[in-house]
Design a protein around this motif. Structure first.
Motif, mmCIF file in Angstrom:
data_model
loop_
_atom_site.group_PDB
_atom_site.id
_atom_site.type_symbol
_atom_site.label_atom_id
_atom_site.label_comp_id
_atom_site.label_asym_id
_atom_site.label_seq_id
_atom_site.Cartn_x
_atom_site.Cartn_y
_atom_site.Cartn_z
ATOM 1 N N GLU A 1 0.825 -1.202 0.000
ATOM 2 C CA GLU A 1 0.000 0.000 0.000
ATOM 3 C C GLU A 1 0.861 1.254 0.000
ATOM 4 O O GLU A 1 0.539 2.237 -0.676
ATOM 5 C CB GLU A 1 -0.948 -0.010 1.194
ATOM 6 N N LEU A 2 1.966 1.237 0.746
ATOM 7 C CA LEU A 2 2.840 2.405 0.780
ATOM 8 C C LEU A 2 3.446 2.675 -0.591
ATOM 9 O O LEU A 2 3.513 3.830 -1.037
ATOM 10 C CB LEU A 2 3.953 2.217 1.816
ATOM 11 N N VAL A 3 3.874 1.638 -1.289
ATOM 12 C CA VAL A 3 4.434 1.808 -2.628
ATOM 13 C C VAL A 3 3.384 2.374 -3.585
ATOM 14 O O VAL A 3 3.659 3.297 -4.363
ATOM 15 C CB VAL A 3 4.994 0.477 -3.163
ATOM 16 N N LEU A 4 2.179 1.833 -3.540
ATOM 17 C CA LEU A 4 1.123 2.318 -4.423
ATOM 18 C C LEU A 4 0.806 3.784 -4.150
ATOM 19 O O LEU A 4 0.576 4.564 -5.084
ATOM 20 C CB LEU A 4 -0.140 1.474 -4.241
ATOM 21 N N LEU A 5 0.812 4.173 -2.903
ATOM 22 C CA LEU A 5 0.537 5.561 -2.547
ATOM 23 C C LEU A 5 1.707 6.473 -2.914
ATOM 24 O O LEU A 5 1.514 7.655 -3.226
ATOM 25 C CB LEU A 5 0.246 5.673 -1.046
ATOM 26 N N ALA A 6 2.919 5.931 -2.877
ATOM 27 C CA ALA A 6 4.109 6.743 -3.144
ATOM 28 C C ALA A 6 4.333 6.990 -4.629
ATOM 29 O O ALA A 6 4.965 7.983 -5.012
ATOM 30 C CB ALA A 6 5.342 6.069 -2.553
ATOM 31 N N TYR A 7 3.821 6.103 -5.492
ATOM 32 C CA TYR A 7 4.010 6.251 -6.942
ATOM 33 C C TYR A 7 2.800 6.943 -7.558
ATOM 34 O O TYR A 7 1.659 6.596 -7.253
ATOM 35 C CB TYR A 7 4.232 4.891 -7.593
ATOM 36 N N ASP A 8 3.062 7.913 -8.436
ATOM 37 C CA ASP A 8 1.954 8.613 -9.084
ATOM 38 C C ASP A 8 1.409 7.787 -10.253
ATOM 39 O O ASP A 8 1.923 6.706 -10.558
ATOM 40 C CB ASP A 8 2.375 10.020 -9.531
ATOM 41 N N ASP A 9 0.373 8.321 -10.918
ATOM 42 C CA ASP A 9 -0.282 7.550 -11.983
ATOM 43 C C ASP A 9 0.624 7.310 -13.185
ATOM 44 O O ASP A 9 0.396 6.389 -13.969
ATOM 45 C CB ASP A 9 -1.559 8.264 -12.439
ATOM 46 N N ALA A 10 1.674 8.147 -13.328
ATOM 47 C CA ALA A 10 2.626 7.953 -14.422
ATOM 48 C C ALA A 10 3.690 6.920 -14.062
ATOM 49 O O ALA A 10 4.531 6.568 -14.893
ATOM 50 C CB ALA A 10 3.295 9.276 -14.777
ATOM 51 N N GLY A 11 3.646 6.444 -12.824
ATOM 52 C CA GLY A 11 4.595 5.412 -12.408
ATOM 53 C C GLY A 11 5.881 5.940 -11.829
ATOM 54 O O GLY A 11 6.863 5.199 -11.719
ATOM 55 N N ALA A 12 5.908 7.218 -11.426
ATOM 56 C CA ALA A 12 7.114 7.818 -10.859
ATOM 57 C C ALA A 12 7.009 7.889 -9.337
ATOM 58 O O ALA A 12 5.920 8.112 -8.790
ATOM 59 C CB ALA A 12 7.326 9.216 -11.427
ATOM 60 N N ASN A 13 8.133 7.720 -8.672
ATOM 61 C CA ASN A 13 8.188 7.765 -7.220
ATOM 62 C C ASN A 13 8.198 9.223 -6.757
ATOM 63 O O ASN A 13 9.186 9.924 -6.912
ATOM 64 C CB ASN A 13 9.448 7.037 -6.726
ATOM 65 N N ARG A 14 7.098 9.681 -6.179
ATOM 66 C CA ARG A 14 7.021 11.063 -5.735
ATOM 67 C C ARG A 14 7.496 11.247 -4.297
ATOM 68 O O ARG A 14 7.602 12.368 -3.818
ATOM 69 C CB ARG A 14 5.586 11.582 -5.855
ATOM 70 N N LEU A 15 7.758 10.155 -3.619
ATOM 71 C CA LEU A 15 8.261 10.239 -2.251
ATOM 72 C C LEU A 15 9.773 10.407 -2.237
ATOM 73 O O LEU A 15 10.325 11.089 -1.375
ATOM 74 C CB LEU A 15 7.861 8.989 -1.472
ATOM 75 N N GLY A 16 10.452 9.795 -3.201
ATOM 76 C CA GLY A 16 11.905 9.914 -3.270
ATOM 77 C C GLY A 16 12.621 8.834 -2.489
ATOM 78 O O GLY A 16 12.036 8.125 -1.671
ATOM 79 N N ARG A 17 13.903 8.712 -2.748
ATOM 80 C CA ARG A 17 14.764 7.781 -2.040
ATOM 81 C C ARG A 17 15.744 8.582 -1.188
ATOM 82 O O ARG A 17 16.134 9.665 -1.578
ATOM 83 C CB ARG A 17 15.553 6.930 -3.051
ATOM 84 N N PRO A 18 16.127 8.130 0.015
ATOM 85 C CA PRO A 18 15.749 6.839 0.589
ATOM 86 C C PRO A 18 14.489 6.873 1.453
ATOM 87 O O PRO A 18 14.271 5.948 2.231
ATOM 88 C CB PRO A 18 16.975 6.515 1.435
ATOM 89 N N HIS A 19 13.685 7.921 1.361
ATOM 90 C CA HIS A 19 12.480 7.984 2.185
ATOM 91 C C HIS A 19 11.601 6.752 1.993
ATOM 92 O O HIS A 19 11.068 6.191 2.964
ATOM 93 C CB HIS A 19 11.678 9.246 1.858
ATOM 94 N N LEU A 20 11.430 6.333 0.730
ATOM 95 C CA LEU A 20 10.614 5.158 0.477
ATOM 96 C C LEU A 20 11.242 3.917 1.104
ATOM 97 O O LEU A 20 10.544 3.092 1.702
ATOM 98 C CB LEU A 20 10.430 4.954 -1.026
#
Length: 223
Positions: free
Chosen positions: A9-28
């Protein structure tokens, strides 16, 4: 264990509809490590005693990702939750993403930016928000705008998104003070045992420390 894990669920919430990680690393990465520990706490496998994470029940859960983490924590000397975050974070994003791709929840797209820099994105197969993500959003939003009891998994997910700063991206339409007050109310609610709630509080603090420290180092280095 049925359904998606908190990590999913965290990964799904962290990635936008275009498939990019909007949370960033290493936060995710740190958030996912915290999610694994939260799952173990919710399953009654670990708790915090004298500010150390200890295994109270070594029985496997039946989920490889969680069972490996449980064995790792059980084999090592007792450490503070924050010390386990970094150790468990390595490789977690790729592993969780691979699982969601294998399950057909996301798909993998690889290309190059400016024909040079490799990039991998993870949109849903339909290009729209995955149903599982929509369900998680609705569950969390209902908990924030309501005033009734909240189930343990939703409370844990809200705690987790708050620890990594994702809550501000997910609920921009809600008054910030309302969200803050409701999260405090939820934290004090009767949704888990005292030991489990204590463990979740410690995991939240550990993730926040890890992400804040990383951000501070980045700023210092850039300066």
């Amino acid at each position: 264990m049925n359904g998606l894990l908190l990590t999913d669920e965290l990964v799904l919430l962290a990635y936008d509809d275009a498939g990019a990680n909007r949370l960033g690393r290493p936060h995710l990465d740190y958030g996912l490590a915290g999610a694994v520990l939260l799952e173990l706490a919710l399953a009654g496998r670990v708790e915090v005693a004298d500010k150390r994470l200890v295994v109270t029940d070594p029985t496997p859960i039946g989920v490889p990702l969680l069972d490996e983490a449980l064995a790792t924590v059980g084999d090592g000397r007792p450490r503070a939750p924050k010390d386990w975050i970094g150790k468990l974070a390595k490789g977690l994003p790729d592993r969780v993403l691979d699982g969601l791709v294998d399950a057909g929840v996301l798909r993998r797209e690889s290309d190059r930016v400016l024909l040079v820099f490799p990039r991998t994105r993870y949109p849903s197969p339909t290009g729209a928000e995955p149903a599982a993500e929509t369900a998680a959003r609705h569950r969390m939003r209902d908990a924030l705008v309501g005033d009734g009891p909240v189930d343990a998994r939703t409370a844990a997910l809200l705690t987790l998104t708050g620890a990594v700063g994702l809550d501000r991206k997910l609920f921009r339409e809600l008054p910030r003070e309302r969200v803050k007050a409701r999260l405090t109310e939820i934290a004090a609610g009767d949704w888990a045992s005292a030991a489990t709630k204590k463990a979740i509080e410690e995991m939240q603090a550990a993730v926040m420390i890890a992400t804040t420290t990383t951000a501070a180092i980045a700023v210092t280095t850039a300066s």
